[in-house]
Design a protein around this motif. Structure first.
Motif, PDB file in Angstrom:
ATOM      1  N   LYS A 203       0.590  -1.199   0.253  1.00  9.83           N
ATOM      2  CA  LYS A 203       0.125  -0.215   0.048  1.00  9.83           C
ATOM      3  C   LYS A 203       0.984   1.545  -0.453  1.00  9.83           C
ATOM      4  CE  LYS A 203      -4.547  -0.181   1.477  1.00  9.83           C
ATOM      5  NZ  LYS A 203      -5.194   0.276   2.907  1.00  9.83           N
ATOM      6  N   ALA A 204       2.170   1.312   0.851  1.00  7.30           N
ATOM      7  CA  ALA A 204       2.403   2.588   0.960  1.00  7.30           C
ATOM      8  C   ALA A 204       3.994   3.036  -0.480  1.00  7.30           C
ATOM      9  CB  ALA A 204       4.178   1.991   2.269  1.00  7.30           C
ATOM     10  N   ALA A 205       3.824   1.864  -1.182  1.00  8.90           N
ATOM     11  CA  ALA A 205       4.385   1.238  -2.355  1.00  8.90           C
ATOM     12  C   ALA A 205       3.662   2.048  -3.421  1.00  8.90           C
ATOM     13  CB  ALA A 205       5.021   0.117  -3.260  1.00  8.90           C
ATOM     14  N   VAL A 206       2.123   1.825  -3.816  1.00 11.37           N
ATOM     15  CA  VAL A 206       1.609   1.394  -4.318  1.00 11.37           C
ATOM     16  C   VAL A 206       1.100   3.604  -3.880  1.00 11.37           C
ATOM     17  CG1 VAL A 206      -0.724   2.463  -5.565  1.00 11.37           C
ATOM     18  CG2 VAL A 206       0.349   0.074  -4.401  1.00 11.37           C
ATOM     19  N   HIS A 207       0.738   3.796  -2.639  1.00  8.15           N
ATOM     20  CA  HIS A 207       0.449   5.530  -2.189  1.00  8.15           C
ATOM     21  C   HIS A 207       1.319   6.649  -2.732  1.00  8.15           C
ATOM     22  CE1 HIS A 207       0.617   9.012   0.149  1.00  8.15           C
ATOM     23  NE2 HIS A 207      -1.102   8.594   0.168  1.00  8.15           N
ATOM     24  N   TYR A 208       2.805   5.973  -2.288  1.00  5.06           N
ATOM     25  CA  TYR A 208       4.418   6.678  -2.954  1.00  5.06           C
ATOM     26  C   TYR A 208       4.760   6.921  -4.466  1.00  5.06           C
ATOM     27  CZ  TYR A 208       9.486   7.743  -3.915  1.00  5.06           C
ATOM     28  OH  TYR A 208       9.934   8.204  -4.721  1.00  5.06           O
ATOM     29  N   THR A 209       3.770   5.833  -5.676  1.00  2.00           N
ATOM     30  CA  THR A 209       3.940   5.708  -7.055  1.00  2.00           C
ATOM     31  C   THR A 209       2.876   6.268  -7.132  1.00  2.00           C
ATOM     32  OG1 THR A 209       5.193   3.756  -6.689  1.00  2.00           O
ATOM     33  CG2 THR A 209       4.190   4.268  -8.650  1.00  2.00           C
ATOM     34  N   VAL A 210       2.349   6.522  -6.955  1.00  2.00           N
ATOM     35  CA  VAL A 210       0.861   7.523  -7.213  1.00  2.00           C
ATOM     36  C   VAL A 210       1.322   8.528  -6.779  1.00  2.00           C
ATOM     37  CG1 VAL A 210      -1.765   8.128  -6.582  1.00  2.00           C
ATOM     38  CG2 VAL A 210      -1.039   5.516  -6.906  1.00  2.00           C
ATOM     39  N   GLY A 211       1.866   8.873  -5.716  1.00  2.00           N
ATOM     40  CA  GLY A 211       1.903  10.465  -5.102  1.00  2.00           C
ATOM     41  C   GLY A 211       2.982  11.231  -6.434  1.00  2.00           C
ATOM     42  N   SER A 212       3.685   9.902  -6.441  1.00  2.00           N
ATOM     43  CA  SER A 212       5.374  10.828  -8.006  1.00  2.00           C
ATOM     44  C   SER A 212       4.666  11.107  -9.464  1.00  2.00           C
ATOM     45  CB  SER A 212       6.172   9.715  -7.638  1.00  2.00           C
ATOM     46  OG  SER A 212       6.403   9.362  -6.904  1.00  2.00           O
ATOM     47  N   LEU A 213       3.602  10.148  -9.771  1.00  2.00           N
ATOM     48  CA  LEU A 213       2.818  10.748 -11.059  1.00  2.00           C
ATOM     49  C   LEU A 213       2.176  11.780 -10.806  1.00  2.00           C
ATOM     50  CD1 LEU A 213       1.865   6.835 -11.598  1.00  2.00           C
ATOM     51  CD2 LEU A 213       3.266   8.503 -12.624  1.00  2.00           C
ATOM     52  N   CYS A 214       0.683  12.018  -9.552  1.00  2.00           N
ATOM     53  CA  CYS A 214       0.778  12.594  -9.082  1.00  2.00           C
ATOM     54  C   CYS A 214       1.298  14.449  -9.138  1.00  2.00           C
ATOM     55  CB  CYS A 214      -0.210  13.069  -8.577  1.00  2.00           C
ATOM     56  SG  CYS A 214      -2.433  11.635  -8.353  1.00  2.00           S
ATOM     57  N   GLN A 215       2.046  14.693  -9.127  1.00  2.00           N
ATOM     58  CA  GLN A 215       3.396  15.734  -8.612  1.00  2.00           C
ATOM     59  C   GLN A 215       3.911  16.313  -9.898  1.00  2.00           C
ATOM     60  OE1 GLN A 215       6.773  14.323  -6.107  1.00  2.00           O
ATOM     61  NE2 GLN A 215       5.362  15.050  -4.624  1.00  2.00           N
ATOM     62  N   HIS A 216       4.486  14.588 -11.101  1.00  2.00           N
ATOM     63  CA  HIS A 216       4.760  14.855 -12.421  1.00  2.00           C
ATOM     64  C   HIS A 216       3.439  15.794 -13.498  1.00  2.00           C
ATOM     65  CE1 HIS A 216       7.942  12.225 -11.318  1.00  2.00           C
ATOM     66  NE2 HIS A 216       8.880  13.303 -11.926  1.00  2.00           N
ATOM     67  N   ILE A 217       2.396  14.992 -13.611  1.00  2.00           N
ATOM     68  CA  ILE A 217       1.039  15.833 -14.101  1.00  2.00           C
ATOM     69  C   ILE A 217       0.485  16.702 -13.501  1.00  2.00           C
ATOM     70  CG2 ILE A 217      -1.399  15.258 -14.530  1.00  2.00           C
ATOM     71  CD1 ILE A 217      -0.050  12.045 -13.981  1.00  2.00           C
ATOM     72  N   ALA A 218       0.732  17.237 -12.225  1.00  2.00           N
ATOM     73  CA  ALA A 218       0.110  18.653 -11.556  1.00  2.00           C
ATOM     74  C   ALA A 218       1.095  19.464 -12.069  1.00  2.00           C
ATOM     75  CB  ALA A 218       0.708  19.174 -10.101  1.00  2.00           C
ATOM     76  N   ALA A 219       2.792  19.128 -12.071  1.00  2.00           N
ATOM     77  CA  ALA A 219       3.742  20.305 -12.932  1.00  2.00           C
ATOM     78  C   ALA A 219       4.126  20.201 -14.261  1.00  2.00           C
ATOM     79  CB  ALA A 219       4.891  19.216 -12.686  1.00  2.00           C
ATOM     80  N   ASP A 220       2.647  19.068 -14.358  1.00  2.00           N
ATOM     81  CA  ASP A 220       2.820  19.656 -17.016  1.00  2.00           C
ATOM     82  C   ASP A 220       1.805  20.605 -17.111  1.00  2.00           C
ATOM     83  OD1 ASP A 220       4.937  17.484 -17.221  1.00  2.00           O
ATOM     84  OD2 ASP A 220       4.143  16.611 -17.749  1.00  2.00           O
ATOM     85  N   CYS A 221       0.693  20.173 -15.857  1.00  2.00           N
ATOM     86  CA  CYS A 221      -0.441  21.182 -16.238  1.00  2.00           C
ATOM     87  C   CYS A 221      -0.205  21.808 -15.260  1.00  2.00           C
ATOM     88  CB  CYS A 221      -2.247  19.970 -15.483  1.00  2.00           C
ATOM     89  SG  CYS A 221      -2.245  18.714 -16.367  1.00  2.00           S
ATOM     90  N   GLU A 222       0.161  22.985 -14.756  1.00  2.00           N
ATOM     91  CA  GLU A 222       0.486  23.379 -13.771  1.00  2.00           C
ATOM     92  C   GLU A 222      -0.650  23.933 -12.767  1.00  2.00           C
ATOM     93  OE1 GLU A 222       1.195  27.046 -16.201  1.00  2.00           O
ATOM     94  OE2 GLU A 222       2.776  26.351 -16.891  1.00  2.00           O
ATOM     95  N   LYS A 223      -1.493  22.658 -11.936  1.00  2.00           N
ATOM     96  CA  LYS A 223      -1.961  22.666 -11.307  1.00  2.00           C
ATOM     97  C   LYS A 223      -1.701  22.204 -10.389  1.00  2.00           C
ATOM     98  CE  LYS A 223      -5.085  23.686 -14.049  1.00  2.00           C
ATOM     99  NZ  LYS A 223      -5.877  24.779 -14.175  1.00  2.00           N
ATOM    100  N   GLN A 224      -2.681  21.775  -8.675  1.00  2.00           N
ATOM    101  CA  GLN A 224      -1.530  21.624  -7.417  1.00  2.00           C
ATOM    102  C   GLN A 224      -2.831  20.468  -7.136  1.00  2.00           C
ATOM    103  OE1 GLN A 224      -0.311  22.850  -4.817  1.00  2.00           O
ATOM    104  NE2 GLN A 224       0.463  24.134  -6.091  1.00  2.00           N
ATOM    105  N   ILE A 225      -2.002  19.239  -6.946  1.00  2.00           N
ATOM    106  CA  ILE A 225      -3.181  17.993  -6.579  1.00  2.00           C
ATOM    107  C   ILE A 225      -3.068  17.299  -5.106  1.00  2.00           C
ATOM    108  CG2 ILE A 225      -3.546  15.999  -6.835  1.00  2.00           C
ATOM    109  CD1 ILE A 225      -2.379  15.671  -9.750  1.00  2.00           C
ATOM    110  N   THR A 226      -4.196  17.703  -4.527  1.00  2.00           N
ATOM    111  CA  THR A 226      -4.516  18.131  -2.476  1.00  2.00           C
ATOM    112  C   THR A 226      -3.984  16.207  -1.661  1.00  2.00           C
ATOM    113  OG1 THR A 226      -6.665  16.789  -2.569  1.00  2.00           O
ATOM    114  CG2 THR A 226      -5.913  19.269  -2.633  1.00  2.00           C
TER     115      THR A 226
ATOM    116  N   CYS B  40      -6.023  -3.164  -7.487  1.00  2.00           N
ATOM    117  CA  CYS B  40      -5.218  -4.405  -8.142  1.00  2.00           C
ATOM    118  C   CYS B  40      -5.835  -5.422  -7.630  1.00  2.00           C
ATOM    119  CB  CYS B  40      -4.171  -4.293  -7.993  1.00  2.00           C
ATOM    120  SG  CYS B  40      -3.328  -2.358  -8.829  1.00  2.00           S
ATOM    121  N   ASP B  41      -6.297  -5.553  -5.913  1.00  2.00           N
ATOM    122  CA  ASP B  41      -6.304  -6.686  -5.090  1.00  2.00           C
ATOM    123  C   ASP B  41      -8.057  -7.029  -6.165  1.00  2.00           C
ATOM    124  OD1 ASP B  41      -6.523  -8.193  -2.918  1.00  2.00           O
ATOM    125  OD2 ASP B  41      -8.619  -6.991  -2.204  1.00  2.00           O
ATOM    126  N   ILE B  42      -8.784  -6.470  -7.026  1.00  2.00           N
ATOM    127  CA  ILE B  42      -9.926  -7.361  -7.303  1.00  2.00           C
ATOM    128  C   ILE B  42      -9.237  -7.892  -8.747  1.00  2.00           C
ATOM    129  CG2 ILE B  42     -11.704  -6.489  -9.282  1.00  2.00           C
ATOM    130  CD1 ILE B  42     -12.441  -4.399  -7.031  1.00  2.00           C
TER     131      ILE B  42
END
Length: 130
Positions: A14-37, A52-54
């Motif tokens: 779960k922590a690894a998924v959260h970290y990866t999602v956070g990294s992806l969101c940061q990159h996307i937010a930077a590209d789009c010049e937006k903030q993601i909470t 993934c569990d399903i």
């Protein structure tokens, strides 16, 4: 004891998924010049983890139904059938892998034929020398 290990492994995943999602969101937010909470990132991570569990349970069920212990590409395709974009992507990757595997097999056959030819030539030369 086994439950504690399983739960610890689940939390690490779960922590690894959260970290990866956070990294992806940061990159996307930077590209789009937006903030993601942080709450949005946590929600996306939790949704991805549950999905993934399903998928994992579906894959196990498909393999078990076919009386196999191994999950195959066809099982993955079946799992993705409800999501058109995902199914198309998996189908494309599957075809690419099949093509690459076929090319590797042909290369190996050619190399084996070359080795066999060289071995036969060497044997003939040895026979001539004797």
């Amino acid at each position: 004891m086994k439950m504690d290990e399983d739960e610890a492994q689940k939390q690490r995943l779960k922590a690894a998924v959260h970290y990866t999602v956070g990294s992806l969101c940061q990159h996307i937010a930077a590209d789009c010049e937006k903030q993601i909470t942080k709450q949005t990132i946590a929600a996306i991570a939790e949704t991805a983890f549950r999905q993934c569990d399903i998928f994992a349970k579906d894959l196990e069920a498909f393999a078990r139904h076919a009386k196999r212990n191994t999950v195959t590409v066809d099982d993955v395709k079946l799992t993705a059938r409800r999501t058109t974009a995902l199914h198309n992507y998996i189908q494309q990757k599957s075809e690419e892998l099949a093509l690459n595997n076929q090319e590797l097999k042909e290369k190996r056959k050619k190399n084996a034929a070359k080795r066999k030819s060289k071995d036969m030539e060497a044997e003939e030369e040895n026979e001539v020398e004797d």
